[in-house]
Structures are given as C-alpha cells and as structure tokens.
Design an enzyme around this catalytic site. Structure first.
Site, PDB file in Angstrom:
ATOM      1  N   GLY A   7       0.757  -1.166  -0.104  1.00 24.97           N
ATOM      2  CA  GLY A   7      -0.078   0.031  -0.018  1.00 24.97           C
ATOM      3  C   GLY A   7       0.823   1.115  -0.103  1.00 24.97           C
ATOM      4  O   GLY A   7       1.686   1.572   0.890  1.00 24.97           O
ATOM      5  N   ALA A   8       0.935   1.743  -1.175  1.00 28.07           N
ATOM      6  CA  ALA A   8       1.959   2.976  -1.418  1.00 28.07           C
ATOM      7  C   ALA A   8       1.128   4.354  -1.248  1.00 28.07           C
ATOM      8  O   ALA A   8       1.674   5.296  -1.564  1.00 28.07           O
ATOM      9  CB  ALA A   8       2.562   3.049  -2.593  1.00 28.07           C
ATOM     10  N   VAL A  11      -0.291   6.771   4.005  1.00 25.28           N
ATOM     11  CA  VAL A  11       0.351   6.073   5.179  1.00 25.28           C
ATOM     12  C   VAL A  11       1.541   5.177   4.861  1.00 25.28           C
ATOM     13  O   VAL A  11       2.546   5.352   5.270  1.00 25.28           O
ATOM     14  CB  VAL A  11      -0.727   5.194   5.856  1.00 25.28           C
ATOM     15  CG1 VAL A  11      -0.253   4.445   6.957  1.00 25.28           C
ATOM     16  CG2 VAL A  11      -1.721   6.137   6.407  1.00 25.28           C
ATOM     17  N   ARG A  82     -10.336   5.793   5.749  1.00 26.09           N
ATOM     18  CA  ARG A  82     -11.482   6.451   6.404  1.00 26.09           C
ATOM     19  C   ARG A  82     -11.811   7.759   5.748  1.00 26.09           C
ATOM     20  O   ARG A  82     -11.168   8.727   5.884  1.00 26.09           O
ATOM     21  CB  ARG A  82     -11.320   6.357   7.834  1.00 26.09           C
ATOM     22  CG  ARG A  82     -12.678   6.630   8.681  1.00 26.09           C
ATOM     23  CD  ARG A  82     -12.766   6.319   9.890  1.00 26.09           C
ATOM     24  NE  ARG A  82     -11.711   6.764  10.677  1.00 26.09           N
ATOM     25  CZ  ARG A  82     -11.831   7.138  12.301  1.00 26.09           C
ATOM     26  NH1 ARG A  82     -12.922   6.890  12.697  1.00 26.09           N
ATOM     27  NH2 ARG A  82     -10.751   7.800  12.778  1.00 26.09           N
ATOM     28  N   ASN A  95     -12.225  -3.930   3.383  1.00 25.20           N
ATOM     29  CA  ASN A  95     -10.855  -3.983   3.711  1.00 25.20           C
ATOM     30  C   ASN A  95     -10.563  -5.463   3.998  1.00 25.20           C
ATOM     31  O   ASN A  95      -9.337  -5.989   4.164  1.00 25.20           O
ATOM     32  CB  ASN A  95     -10.203  -2.916   4.641  1.00 25.20           C
ATOM     33  CG  ASN A  95     -10.133  -1.771   4.402  1.00 25.20           C
ATOM     34  OD1 ASN A  95     -10.280  -1.562   2.999  1.00 25.20           O
ATOM     35  ND2 ASN A  95     -10.012  -0.832   5.240  1.00 25.20           N
ATOM     36  N   VAL A 118      -1.760  -2.249   9.853  1.00 23.70           N
ATOM     37  CA  VAL A 118      -2.108  -0.992   9.918  1.00 23.70           C
ATOM     38  C   VAL A 118      -3.562  -0.702   9.451  1.00 23.70           C
ATOM     39  O   VAL A 118      -4.276   0.298   9.857  1.00 23.70           O
ATOM     40  CB  VAL A 118      -1.025   0.010   9.166  1.00 23.70           C
ATOM     41  CG1 VAL A 118      -1.476   1.515   9.572  1.00 23.70           C
ATOM     42  CG2 VAL A 118       0.369  -0.205   9.711  1.00 23.70           C
ATOM     43  N   SER A 119      -3.961  -1.457   8.497  1.00 29.06           N
ATOM     44  CA  SER A 119      -5.323  -1.229   7.560  1.00 29.06           C
ATOM     45  C   SER A 119      -6.505  -1.360   8.894  1.00 29.06           C
ATOM     46  O   SER A 119      -6.386  -2.236   9.799  1.00 29.06           O
ATOM     47  CB  SER A 119      -5.651  -2.348   6.777  1.00 29.06           C
ATOM     48  OG  SER A 119      -4.414  -2.499   5.868  1.00 29.06           O
ATOM     49  N   HIS A 175      -8.645  -0.055  19.126  1.00 33.21           N
ATOM     50  CA  HIS A 175      -8.345   1.022  18.245  1.00 33.21           C
ATOM     51  C   HIS A 175      -9.468   1.707  17.466  1.00 33.21           C
ATOM     52  O   HIS A 175      -9.619   1.577  16.287  1.00 33.21           O
ATOM     53  CB  HIS A 175      -7.197   0.654  17.102  1.00 33.21           C
ATOM     54  CG  HIS A 175      -6.639   1.677  16.120  1.00 33.21           C
ATOM     55  ND1 HIS A 175      -5.947   2.895  16.715  1.00 33.21           N
ATOM     56  CD2 HIS A 175      -6.681   2.204  15.009  1.00 33.21           C
ATOM     57  CE1 HIS A 175      -5.576   3.708  15.755  1.00 33.21           C
ATOM     58  NE2 HIS A 175      -5.857   3.212  14.474  1.00 33.21           N
TER      59      HIS A 175
END
Length: 311
Positions: A7-8, A11, A82, A95, A118-119, A175
C-alpha cells in the site's frame, strides 16, 4: 534488513519515508496495485537521499509480490482510508478481503516474516491476518496502540506546555473512537504523575480528545492522517529489526491475559526480534477493567463480521 510495505498511499509512503530516513532497514519495498504509483513514491523518496544522508534502498513495484521475497517485516497499509463521517467499523467489509489476499501473497515469498497490520478496522484486521494464516501469534502485530499512545502524549504535552518526549503515557483497548482507553492514572511527566499538574476534569478532556484524535484529523484533512501513523510504524519496526525490546502498546492475540481469549486488542508488549516477545499485564483498577471488557466486547462484535471471509 528488508521491509516491505503493501500500500503506497499516504500512510504507506510515510512509513517508507520514516524507515529510510532513520536508517532502520537497508532495503524497503513499496508495493501497490496502481500501475506506477509505488515506483513513483519510491523514486521521490530516493531523491531525498543526497540531501538527508540516508543509505536505505527504496524501490517500488506494481503488484509483483516476488519482489518482496525474504522480507524481515511486512507492513500492511492497503485498503481504503477512512472518509469524514465514516467509522473504522464501516471499513470492515471492503478491507477484510484486501488484507486477507495481501497477507497470503506476502507469505508465499516471505514465510518467516513478521507482519505489522495498519489497515482499519485495525484490531479486526489483525485478528483476520492471524486466523487466515495460522502464523504464531508473536508474528502478527497491530500497530494501533502505538499511534493512539503518541496522540495521548501529544495532548498531555500540549496541556502542560512541555515536550512530548517528557511524557510517558499509554492507550490500551481497541483502536476505535469509542473503544480505546487512555490510561490517565498511569501517565507521568518525567516520572511525576500528570495528576500533580492537571485536574481530573482536564485529564478527562484530554482522554476524550485522544479517543477522537483520528476522527478529528479525518475531519480536517478529508482523509485519514499519515505522518503520525508512518512514524508509529517506523518506531515499531525499529524495535523489531534492532531487537530493542521496547514496551509498546500493540494489538496482539490474547489467551487469558486481561481476562480475554481469542481476540486481538491493544495491550503493552515487549517488541523485539521475534515480534511480540512478551505481553505485559499491568494492574488495572476496577473502572479500567470494566472499560477494557467493554472494549473487548465491541471488538468481538466487529470480528463476527469476518465469518464469510474466514470461511
């Protein structure tokens, strides 16, 4: 040491930038499904090297997982970010399929890697990665607590007009805007409890700000934050690759700790070369225990939506 970031986007690129700038890994691979996107981000980062002095080799690749082979750590940031008004929970349907596919692909070429998730929704995606792969629980780590704790420290430092590095504070639990638990009771300013400087009302306000810290930034930016998440990932990866054994709040799989089983949720962990080296069980008071149990229940409710993905 080699790190792959899947994922570029904002983040993922911030993760790569922070890791390379700090010289944490000798090689960073950015992977994305969008043609040329990761390659462009990697080139942009590499063109900073002469001016910032780092020696990390950063490369980008479009959906070719063979280029990620033999990664020591794989960071998964892929998935949609988000949007304003969207909860982390609403992201799960989209996701979950993305994260499951990614983690299966990276393990084909890096079977011994440690996976950092992290997703969002992060606790549920961490649980998904663990259940979908069958990896030992020490090798699947959710990053969220590290980020939430950094935001907590920021708000405390801002209230005290002091550097954030003088503040020690931690957030545990899920989270999410309603599930995280800023431990104001244990927060300190150079070893002195912050309650010596701030009233209970002020601390309650800081805890509330921390809990909606991500949503606040989403409202201002129009999308999820990226600098602090990138720095939080770099901090976590540094502790793994350099076996620093730092105590970091992370979402990890519990088997009886804190009275919970079969769930990934944020708790203090010792992070080293094997990933999660130890889960630290701090003594919570009754109010904190109640909040943690409610947080775990909320995370479990989200996890129930994974049945179709894990079937």
């Amino acid at each position: 040491m080699k790190v792959t970031i899947v994922g570029a986007g904002n983040v993922g690129a911030s993760c790569a930038d922070a890791i390379s700038y700090r010289g944490i890994a000798s090689e960073v691979v950015l992977l994305d499904i969008k043609e040329g996107f990761a390659e462009g981000k990697a080139m942009d980062i590499m063109q900073c090297a002469t001016n910032t002095g780092f020696n990390t080799r950063v490369s980008g690749v479009t959906n070719d997982y063979s280029k990620t082979a033999n990664s020591d750590v794989v960071v998964i940031t892929s998935g949609i970010p988000r949007k304003p008004g969207m909860t982390r929970e609403e992201l799960i349907g989209i996701n979950a399929g993305i994260v499951k596919t990614v983690v299966e692909n990276v393990l084909k070429f890096s079977p011994n890697t440690i996976v950092v998730v992290v997703s969002n929704p992060m606790d549920t995606m961490t649980y998904l990665a663990l259940k979908a792969t069958g990896l030992p629980k020490n090798r699947i780590i959710g990053m969220g607590g590290a980020l939430d704790s950094s935001r907590f420290r920021y708000y405390l430092a801002d209230a005290l007009s002091t550097p954030s590095n003088d503040i020690s504070a931690m957030v545990i639990g899920g989270h999410g805007d309603t599930t995280m638990i800023p431990l104001t009771r244990l927060a300190s300013y150079n070893g002195i409890p912050v309650s010596e400087f701030l009233s209970s009302e002020e601390l309650d306000k800081i805890a509330a700000k921390t809990m909606v810290g991500g949503a606040t930034l989403t409202g201002l930016l129009g999308t999820s934050a990226w600098y602090a998440p990138g720095a939080s990932v770099a901090y976590l990866v540094d502790s793994i690759l350099n076996n620093q054994r730092k105590m970091i709040a992370c979402s990890v799989f519990l088997e009886g700790e804190y009275g919970q089983n079969d769930i990934c949720i944020g708790v203090p962990c010792i992070i080293g070369k094997n990933g999660v080296e130890q889960i630290i069980e701090i003594k919570l008071n009754e109010a904190e225990k109640t909040l943690f149990a409610k947080s775990a229940e909320a995370v479990r409710n989200m996890n129930s939506d994974l049945k179709s993905v894990l079937a």
